[in-house]
Design an enzyme around this catalytic site. Structure first.
Site, PDB file in Angstrom:
ATOM      1  N   ARG A 143      -3.263  -6.804  -4.971  1.00  0.00           N
ATOM      2  CA  ARG A 143      -3.184  -5.394  -4.578  1.00  0.00           C
ATOM      3  C   ARG A 143      -1.787  -4.892  -4.895  1.00  0.00           C
ATOM      4  O   ARG A 143      -0.851  -5.159  -4.145  1.00  0.00           O
ATOM      5  CB  ARG A 143      -3.474  -5.281  -3.067  1.00  0.00           C
ATOM      6  CG  ARG A 143      -3.806  -3.880  -2.575  1.00  0.00           C
ATOM      7  CD  ARG A 143      -3.718  -3.814  -1.060  1.00  0.00           C
ATOM      8  NE  ARG A 143      -2.321  -3.743  -0.642  1.00  0.00           N
ATOM      9  CZ  ARG A 143      -1.841  -4.189   0.532  1.00  0.00           C
ATOM     10  NH1 ARG A 143      -2.643  -4.746   1.414  1.00  0.00           N
ATOM     11  NH2 ARG A 143      -0.559  -4.075   0.812  1.00  0.00           N
ATOM     12  N   HIS A 173      -1.828  -0.906   1.087  1.00  0.00           N
ATOM     13  CA  HIS A 173      -3.235  -0.997   1.480  1.00  0.00           C
ATOM     14  C   HIS A 173      -3.938   0.342   1.280  1.00  0.00           C
ATOM     15  O   HIS A 173      -5.066   0.408   0.822  1.00  0.00           O
ATOM     16  CB  HIS A 173      -3.332  -1.422   2.955  1.00  0.00           C
ATOM     17  CG  HIS A 173      -4.711  -1.300   3.501  1.00  0.00           C
ATOM     18  ND1 HIS A 173      -5.710  -2.195   3.183  1.00  0.00           N
ATOM     19  CD2 HIS A 173      -5.278  -0.373   4.304  1.00  0.00           C
ATOM     20  CE1 HIS A 173      -6.832  -1.826   3.795  1.00  0.00           C
ATOM     21  NE2 HIS A 173      -6.593  -0.717   4.473  1.00  0.00           N
ATOM     22  N   TYR A 216       6.428  -5.718   4.769  1.00  0.00           N
ATOM     23  CA  TYR A 216       5.936  -7.078   4.988  1.00  0.00           C
ATOM     24  C   TYR A 216       5.816  -7.959   3.755  1.00  0.00           C
ATOM     25  O   TYR A 216       5.454  -9.115   3.862  1.00  0.00           O
ATOM     26  CB  TYR A 216       4.586  -7.041   5.720  1.00  0.00           C
ATOM     27  CG  TYR A 216       3.533  -6.161   5.042  1.00  0.00           C
ATOM     28  CD1 TYR A 216       2.812  -6.635   3.947  1.00  0.00           C
ATOM     29  CD2 TYR A 216       3.268  -4.877   5.501  1.00  0.00           C
ATOM     30  CE1 TYR A 216       1.859  -5.843   3.324  1.00  0.00           C
ATOM     31  CE2 TYR A 216       2.312  -4.075   4.891  1.00  0.00           C
ATOM     32  CZ  TYR A 216       1.610  -4.569   3.809  1.00  0.00           C
ATOM     33  OH  TYR A 216       0.676  -3.777   3.203  1.00  0.00           O
TER      34      TYR A 216
END
Ligand SMILES: Cc1ncc(C[n+]2csc(CCOP(=O)(O)OP(=O)(O)O)c2C)c(N)n1
Ligand SMILES: [Mg+2]
Lengths: 325, 356
Positions: B246, B250, B259
């Site tokens: 990805r 998100h 993160y």
């Protein structure tokens, strides 16, 4: 004392509890490094370590089920369900397990834990990020349900829930998480008792009984009613279960007219329970039928959420209706 | 890294170009729609950037009549099947042109005509449905195969286990396609599962499992074609894991720098599925680098035209809140609909971006 939002007050309460009580652990999806998708657990993993604040695999049944195990063994878990809409995979664990250990074991085993979940609409989340499903849970003996509406209450109620010896579903109305709803929040540990409602606006002509984000809409309606010389008392339940029945009856006796305002679908909503209690115990003081202002009996829409969500205008219509009956 | 064309014997030059175009179409559409989100013209968006080969390879590996139960990132597959771009965009806007009538968040397009089923948002729930559709096809004696999509995060959901278990028990003609993009919002796959791979979980359920290079459109297409063929011939289900990445957040509400290591992102960008396809086509003499910009420009113009059409559509009316709840309208809904009839949908205000 510092000013804080409801979201900040959640974080403050969790931090206060982690610092004071070694038994407290926090678990859920994305609660660790990134601090939760709303940032409710921001900074907690860094401060209290991964042992006490940890991300889980994506399985709500697993989150609640393992939290139950931890509670049985003496921890005070605070599982987060990322959105209340995603609690259904854990429904069985909540209603058949967490809420039933004390009863089914004759008190041998208990499940003190606080399930936190953002709830309600107003953030353009569509049906799967907007529901107010408190009524499903209110139908569950053994479970307590709390819905704060102000920052200071949020911290005090959350700390009470953490101290409580039974499982508590702590529902955070996410549309009032932010900015507009800031106020001073005391430092350190303090509690606001569960099962105690609060009068948010005193009035004499009509009572609006509400909970969650709708309390603020009710206050807006009360202000508008004032302009028409109608004096509205707004009662914020704060706890759905246990319900502060004395406060409900008191406001009804003060005014004799009742509007119940909530965001969930009207049919079978918790407002029906309030109406039933009033009809059972105070019908003699009623001067008009009880009116409910609620979400429609539809799923929560995406585009048309502003049509669905009850607004001050709808509450005002109901106030007019019961006052002029 | 070269693409593994041994998985797709006999693939024509025209098909290769079509795969490239389909992947670029997703990339461009995603880029434009993410920008629209930033400008407040749609409420939310989640891209498939970096995962285009997994999406297009999968759809290319089955027949257009096979059923698909998608998750969040397979909208490009629906477009590959011919779903008009303007309808895809209208779904993201949620206006009167949206065939789902504004009931779902953006990136939830579905179309019965294209055999792509409506996804809720609840991770994993579609997997038992995929198995059930496949069981039904088998009961009816049809040769339909089902493609059930999921992310790596969904492998933790109870429905993943149940869906695979039922599928194996009934030898249902379903292919489970996991786009392992290595992240479930902020949770890495290592925190999602104790297994070294998703594919190896298949063994425990009693079905074949395979991990493929999810950034190699041929590898994905070949693996899906084999699994679908086996399913059609009565050989039961398969679990395919596409290892991919990805590249973006998100969703439009996510900040991945909180993160994950930007170096990891850079490394996977170097394995970008579209770049790898371009390299392949150039090496085969089917493409020259100068053709890429015009292709992107042409698709960008297509998307731009579709956006204009979709944005010009009429808004929904308040009445749309009350339809499609049941086949017949009960008294309470009639009453409630009456109460708001005539209210205009009005302009939406986007104060506070949607956090997920
Ligand atoms: C049951 C459930 N829990 C939580 C969420 C919130 N959520 C949305 S997407 C997501 C992560 C999904 O990760 P993955 O399955 O890997 O799919 P990806 O987004 O990477 O494509 C989460 C936790 C949800 N939609 N459904
Ligand atoms: Mg993922």
């Amino acid at each position: 004392m510092a000013t804080s939002t409801i979201l900040g007050a959640v974080n403050d309460a969790l931090k206060t509890a982690l610092a004071k009580d070694d038994r407290v652990v926090i678990l859920g999806e994305d609660v660790g490094k990134t601090g939760g998708v709303f940032r409710a657990t921001d900074g907690l993993q860094a401060e209290f370590s991964e042992r006490r604040v940890f991300d889980t695999p994506l399985a709500e049944g697993g989150i609640i089920g393992t939290a139950i195990g931890m509670a049985l063994y003496g921890l005070r878990p605070i599982p987060e369900i990322q959105f209340l809409d995603f609690i259904y995979p854990a429904f069985d664990q909540v209603v058949s397990e967490a809420a039933k250990f004390r009863y089914r074991s004759g008190g041998e085993y208990t499940c003190p834990m606080v399930i936190r979940a953002p709830c309600g609409g107003g953030i353009k989340g569509g049906h799967y990020h907007s529901q107010s499903s408190e009524a499903y849970f209110a139908h569950t003996p053994g479970l307590k349900i709390v819905m704060p509406t102000t920052p200071a209450d949020t911290k005090g109620l959350l700390l009470s829930a953490i101290e409580d010896e039974d499982p508590v579903l702590f529902l955070e109305p996410k549309r009032i998480y932010h900015k507009k709803f800031k106020e001073e929040v005391p430092d350190g540990w303090y509690t606001v008792p569960l099962g105690k409602a609060a009068v948010r606006n005193e009035g004499t002509d009509v009572s609006v009984i509400s909970w969650g984000a709708m309390v603020h809409v009710a206050l807006e309606a009360a202000k508008k009613a004032r302009e028409k010389d109608i004096s509205v008392e707004v009662l914020d339940l704060r706890s759905i279960s246990p319900l502060d029945v004395a406060a409900v009856l008191e406001t009804v006796r003060n005014t004799g007219r009742v509007v119940i305002a909530y965001e969930a679908p009207r049919t079978g909503g918790f407002g029906a329970e309030i109406a039933a209690i009033i009809a059972e115990r105070a019908i003699e003081v009623l001067e008009a039928p009880i009116a409910r202002v609620a979400g429609f009996d539809t799923p929560f829409p995406y585009t048309l959420e502003h049509v669905y969500l009850p607004d001050a205008g709808r509450i005002l219509n109901a106030i007019d209706h019961v006052v002029n009956f | 890294m070269a693409l593994d064309e041994s998985r797709v014997p006999g693939i024509t030059d025209g098909e290769r170009i079509r795969l490239l175009e389909a992947m670029v179409r997703i990339r461009v559409t995603d880029t434009r729609l993410l920008n629209m989100q930033r400008q407040g013209r749609i409420g939310f968006y989640g891209t498939a950037t970096g995962e285009e080969a997994s999406v297009i390879g999968s759809f290319a590996g089955v027949r257009d009549t096979d059923w698909v139960l998608p998750a969040l990132r397979q909208g490009g597959g629906l477009i590959y099947r011919g779903f008009p771009l303007e309808l895809y965009i209208a779904q993201c806007i949620g206006n009167g042109m949206d065939i789902l009538k504004g009931r779902q968040m953006p990136v939830h397009a579905a179309s019965r005509k294209h055999h792509v089923v409506s996804w809720s948002s609840v991770i994993g729930t579609q997997l038992t449905h995929a198995t059930g559709v496949a069981m039904a096809a088998k009961i009816k004696g049809d040769d339909t195969v089902v493609l059930g999509f999921l992310g790596d995060g969904a492998t933790s959901a109870a429905e993943f286990h149940v869906g695979l278990n039922f599928a194996a028990v009934y030898e249902a003609p379903v292919v489970f396609l996991c786009q392992n993009n290595q992240w479930a919002i902020s949770v890495p796959f290592s925190r999602q599962s104790g297994s070294a791979s998703v594919a190896e979980k298949a063994e425990a359920y009693g079905m074949p499992g395979e991990r493929v290079d999810g950034n190699d459109v041929f590898a994905v297409m070949g693996a899906v074609r084999e699994a679908a063929g086996r399913a059609r011939d009565g050989g039961g289900p398969t679990l395919i894991e596409c290892l991919t990445y990805r590249q973006m957040g998100h969703s439009s509400s996510d900040d991945p720098t909180r993160y994950r290591d930007p170096e990891e992102v850079e490394e996977w960008k170097r394995r970008d599925p579209i770049d790898r396809m371009l390299t392949h086509l150039v090496a085969r003499g089917l493409w020259s680098p100068e053709q890429t910009a015009p292709l992107e420009a042409r698709i960008n113009a297509e998307v731009g035209a579709a956006i204009r059409i979709a944005e010009a559509a009429e808004p929904l009316t308040a009445d749309d809140v009350f339809t499609d709840i049941y086949a017949d309208v009960p008294w309470n809904l009639k009453e409630q609909a009456e109460a708001v009839r005539g209210r205009k949908a009005g302009d939406r205000d986007w104060e506070g971006a949607f956090p997920l």
